[in-house]
Enzyme design. Structure first.
Site, PDB file in Angstrom:
ATOM      1  N   GLU A 226      52.496  63.985  33.287  1.00  0.00           N
ATOM      2  CA  GLU A 226      51.339  63.316  33.907  1.00  0.00           C
ATOM      3  C   GLU A 226      50.837  62.320  32.876  1.00  0.00           C
ATOM      4  O   GLU A 226      50.370  62.704  31.811  1.00  0.00           O
ATOM      5  CB  GLU A 226      50.292  64.374  34.264  1.00  0.00           C
ATOM      6  CG  GLU A 226      49.283  63.888  35.269  1.00  0.00           C
ATOM      7  CD  GLU A 226      47.912  63.775  34.661  1.00  0.00           C
ATOM      8  OE1 GLU A 226      47.610  62.684  34.138  1.00  0.00           O
ATOM      9  OE2 GLU A 226      47.175  64.763  34.702  1.00  0.00           O
ATOM     10  N   CYS A 263      42.070  61.044  32.901  1.00  0.00           N
ATOM     11  CA  CYS A 263      43.215  60.341  33.499  1.00  0.00           C
ATOM     12  C   CYS A 263      42.831  59.761  34.862  1.00  0.00           C
ATOM     13  O   CYS A 263      43.514  58.884  35.377  1.00  0.00           O
ATOM     14  CB  CYS A 263      44.414  61.267  33.612  1.00  0.00           C
ATOM     15  SG  CYS A 263      44.009  62.845  34.331  1.00  0.00           S
TER      16      CYS A 263
HETATM   17  P1  NAP Z   1      49.850  61.689  23.299  1.00  0.00           P
HETATM   18  O1  NAP Z   1      49.818  60.833  22.113  1.00  0.00           O
HETATM   19  O2  NAP Z   1      50.848  61.350  24.324  1.00  0.00           O
HETATM   20  O3  NAP Z   1      50.114  63.181  22.744  1.00  0.00           O
HETATM   21  C1  NAP Z   1      50.207  64.308  23.615  1.00  0.00           C
HETATM   22  C2  NAP Z   1      51.154  65.324  22.994  1.00  0.00           C
HETATM   23  O4  NAP Z   1      52.465  64.774  23.017  1.00  0.00           O
HETATM   24  C3  NAP Z   1      50.825  65.656  21.558  1.00  0.00           C
HETATM   25  O5  NAP Z   1      51.026  67.041  21.342  1.00  0.00           O
HETATM   26  C4  NAP Z   1      51.829  64.851  20.775  1.00  0.00           C
HETATM   27  O6  NAP Z   1      52.294  65.448  19.601  1.00  0.00           O
HETATM   28  C5  NAP Z   1      53.010  64.792  21.717  1.00  0.00           C
HETATM   29  N1  NAP Z   1      53.774  63.573  21.498  1.00  0.00           N
HETATM   30  C6  NAP Z   1      53.320  62.305  21.559  1.00  0.00           C
HETATM   31  N2  NAP Z   1      54.307  61.443  21.282  1.00  0.00           N
HETATM   32  C7  NAP Z   1      55.399  62.186  21.048  1.00  0.00           C
HETATM   33  C8  NAP Z   1      56.745  61.868  20.685  1.00  0.00           C
HETATM   34  N3  NAP Z   1      57.132  60.608  20.505  1.00  0.00           N
HETATM   35  N4  NAP Z   1      57.609  62.882  20.505  1.00  0.00           N
HETATM   36  C9  NAP Z   1      57.214  64.165  20.654  1.00  0.00           C
HETATM   37  N5  NAP Z   1      55.965  64.524  20.965  1.00  0.00           N
HETATM   38  C10 NAP Z   1      55.069  63.549  21.164  1.00  0.00           C
HETATM   39  O7  NAP Z   1      48.482  61.798  24.070  1.00  0.00           O
HETATM   40  P2  NAP Z   1      47.000  61.957  23.535  1.00  0.00           P
HETATM   41  O8  NAP Z   1      47.019  62.615  22.206  1.00  0.00           O
HETATM   42  O9  NAP Z   1      46.224  62.533  24.604  1.00  0.00           O
HETATM   43  O10 NAP Z   1      46.507  60.493  23.371  1.00  0.00           O
HETATM   44  C11 NAP Z   1      46.933  59.712  22.335  1.00  0.00           C
HETATM   45  C12 NAP Z   1      46.861  58.291  22.771  1.00  0.00           C
HETATM   46  O11 NAP Z   1      47.267  58.176  24.141  1.00  0.00           O
HETATM   47  C13 NAP Z   1      45.448  57.816  22.666  1.00  0.00           C
HETATM   48  O12 NAP Z   1      45.416  56.647  21.920  1.00  0.00           O
HETATM   49  C14 NAP Z   1      45.026  57.606  24.078  1.00  0.00           C
HETATM   50  O13 NAP Z   1      44.299  56.414  24.106  1.00  0.00           O
HETATM   51  C15 NAP Z   1      46.300  57.455  24.860  1.00  0.00           C
HETATM   52  N6  NAP Z   1      46.200  57.997  26.223  1.00  0.00           N
HETATM   53  C16 NAP Z   1      46.034  59.353  26.513  1.00  0.00           C
HETATM   54  C17 NAP Z   1      45.923  59.774  27.834  1.00  0.00           C
HETATM   55  C18 NAP Z   1      45.688  61.230  28.245  1.00  0.00           C
HETATM   56  O14 NAP Z   1      45.545  61.534  29.450  1.00  0.00           O
HETATM   57  N7  NAP Z   1      45.600  62.165  27.326  1.00  0.00           N
HETATM   58  C19 NAP Z   1      46.031  58.835  28.851  1.00  0.00           C
HETATM   59  C20 NAP Z   1      46.244  57.500  28.497  1.00  0.00           C
HETATM   60  C21 NAP Z   1      46.327  57.104  27.202  1.00  0.00           C
HETATM   61  P3  NAP Z   1      51.381  65.720  18.301  1.00  0.00           P
HETATM   62  O15 NAP Z   1      50.679  66.990  18.605  1.00  0.00           O
HETATM   63  O16 NAP Z   1      52.341  65.939  17.224  1.00  0.00           O
HETATM   64  O17 NAP Z   1      50.495  64.539  18.142  1.00  0.00           O
END
Ligand code: NAP
Length: 467
Positions: A226, A263
């Site tokens: 998602e 989201c």
């Molecule tokens: P995220 O960066 O996608 O991280 C979510 C999980 O996925 C974390 O546990 C992360 O690991 C893991 N992950 C991320 N990239 C990975 C990769 N390349 N390989 C393996 N695992 C990976 O989401 P987030 O932490 O919620 O948000 C971070 C950024 O995404 C923010 O800047 C935000 O603005 C943007 N964002 C988030 C959402 C949301 O719904 N959450 C929606 C839109 C945009 P780690 O635990 O090691 O970090």
């Protein structure tokens, strides 16, 4: 790309899956036990979550209640047998294709499921959140990848879960947790051969990276991601004529709710040129100017919000409607709510404006050619979790014409209200075409989420002497 922790967690889950089949009443008892234990510890959990996430005790207390509700609702659902979708067709004598054996369809759990906890839902989409509840309801052990934004809370919740498992004399392998804040560790987890499915709530970039890893596995498995969504709101002319400035406040409050870290946050407003539209947008901007949201979940999210918002503002044809400079706030303070306005032409020229910016931000597109204008924009949008119509009866012809396009682009279409707030029930569908989800035919909220972790099996001519 291996991690000893990942290997041992997955092996424990697989051993549990192979040796300890949980019947439905026991699964329901486990889900109810987890809900009851969360409730007992609610105060300590909310305090810890608030320190780590800044989301506020009122919101977080509500989120624990929602999490308990989800766990109990999955228990009810499987006790009623609704997850099985069972269908029994008796034999028909004669030659095929009309003649056939007796066939009964049922389903079995997939196996160990990896759940990536969400940053923005420390309870409802984390260690004992909706994905975990759905997987346990299906009879699958879970390995949670804890989110670095709330590791201490995750530790407290997994300890509660382990205590419940021990009290029920169930294996520890039913719920495991990897708490290394390291993308390599998460990547290693999804590559383990015994993982049967992965669910993820997070960014487009993270989801894309994990999907790529999973595609390189020897054995393919489903990836339920998602991801991003801009959740368009179509403000129809009749609606503007019938409603007052309150509606601008409702939309502004939805944009800033939880510092915009939802989201389902409304990120695109499509509105037809008119004096009423001018007044509505002025009221919206003024309300947003008066908001000071709390800090975002992490400093890097706050940095990313600031960078992306400033980038959007630098594009030719972009006009800011709010008055405060999103770049001027102290980085450790909350984000500055920002809405920008562009013409339909500018919007269509810059795909970057179609992308979600996580935080209190929205793009307004003014159109001047009625239903055709709304339709053209809808047709060019990427998939979203939601599309919202703000419409009255006098808009019926336009909405009737636009509805098929809205349904083509979103997993949930609202007629009024705001998209933030997702009801947990059987008729919910929280998903949508890419990039909202990697699997638009499945939902991550509501009871049907259990189906993601089940596999149908047809039983042919099952003898009556078998139980
Ligand atoms: P995220 O960066 O996608 O991280 C979510 C999980 O996925 C974390 O546990 C992360 O690991 C893991 N992950 C991320 N990239 C990975 C990769 N390349 N390989 C393996 N695992 C990976 O989401 P987030 O932490 O919620 O948000 C971070 C950024 O995404 C923010 O800047 C935000 O603005 C943007 N964002 C988030 C959402 C949301 O719904 N959450 C929606 C839109 C945009 P780690 O635990 O090691 O970090």
């Amino acid at each position: 790309m291996t991690s000893l922790d990942s290997i041992s967690l997955v092996l424990a889950a697989k051993k549990t899956f192979d040796t300890e089949k949980l019947d439905v009443p026991l699964r329901a008892k486990l889900l109810r036990g987890l809900a009851a234990s969360l409730n007992v510890h609610i105060e300590a959990l909310v305090n810890c979550a608030d320190t780590e996430t800044h989301l506020g005790k009122v919101r977080l207390t509500g989120e624990v209640h929602r999490t308990c509700f989800q766990l109990n609702a999955f228990a009810d659902y499987i006790l009623e047998g609704k997850h099985l979708r069972s269908l029994n067709q008796s034999a028909v004598a004669g030659a095929p294709p009309l003649g056939r054996p007796q066939l009964e369809i049922t389903s079995v759990p997939l196996g160990p499921v990896v759940v990536f906890a969400a940053s923005n839902f420390p309870f409802a989409f984390s260690v004992l959140g909706g994905d975990t509840a759905a997987a346990l309801a299906a009879g699958c052990p879970v390995i949670v990848k804890a989110h670095p934004a709330h590791l201490e809370l995750s530790q407290k919740v997994i300890e509660i879960a382990k205590t419940v498992l021990a009290q029920m004399s169930l294996s520890d392998g039913w719920i495991g947790m990897l708490s290394l804040p390291d993308i390599e560790a998460g990547a290693s987890l999804v590559m383990q051969p015994d993982v049967a499915a992965v669910s993820f709530t997070g960014s487009l970039q993270g989801g894309r990276a994990l999907a790529k890893h999973i595609s390189q596995r020897d054995q393919p498995i489903p990836f339920f991601g998602e991801l991003g969504s801009i959740n368009p709101v179509l403000v129809m002319p009749g609606f503007l004529r019938q409603n007052t400035a309150d509606i601008a406040h409702t939309l502004a409050d939805s944009i800033v709710q939880g510092a915009g870290q939802f989201c389902t946050s409304p990120g695109l407003i499509i509105i037809e040129e008119s004096t009423a539209a001018d007044q509505f947008l002025a009221a919206l901007a003024s309300r947003l100017d008066s908001h000071s949201p709390h800090k975002m979940l992490t400093v890097s999210m706050q940095n990313s919000f600031q960078t992306l918002t400033l980038q959007a503002l630098r594009l030719a044809g972009v006009r800011q409607l709010t008055t405060r400079n999103p770049g001027s706030s102290n980085i450790s303070a909350g984000p500055t709510p920002t809405i920008i306005e562009v013409s339909a032409e500018t919007f269509l020229t810059h795909p970057v404006l179609h992308e979600e910016i996580f935080g209190p931000y929205a793009v307004v597109v003014r159109i001047s050619n009625g239903t055709a204008g709304y339709q053209e924009l809808l047709m060019h949008l990427q998939g979203s979790l939601t599309t919202t119509f703000w419409a009255e009866k006098m808009d019926a012809d336009a909405v009737t014409a636009l509805l098929p396009y809205a349904m083509q682009k979103a997993g949930r279409v609202l007629f009024g209200g705001v998209p933030t707030g997702v009801a947990v029930c059987e008729a919910q569908h929280h998903s949508g075409p890419w990039p909202a989800s990697t699997r638009p035919e499945t939902t991550s909220v509501g009871m049907r989420a259990v189906e993601r972790f089940l596999r149908p099996v047809a039983l042919q001519d099952k003898p009556s002497w078998l139980n």
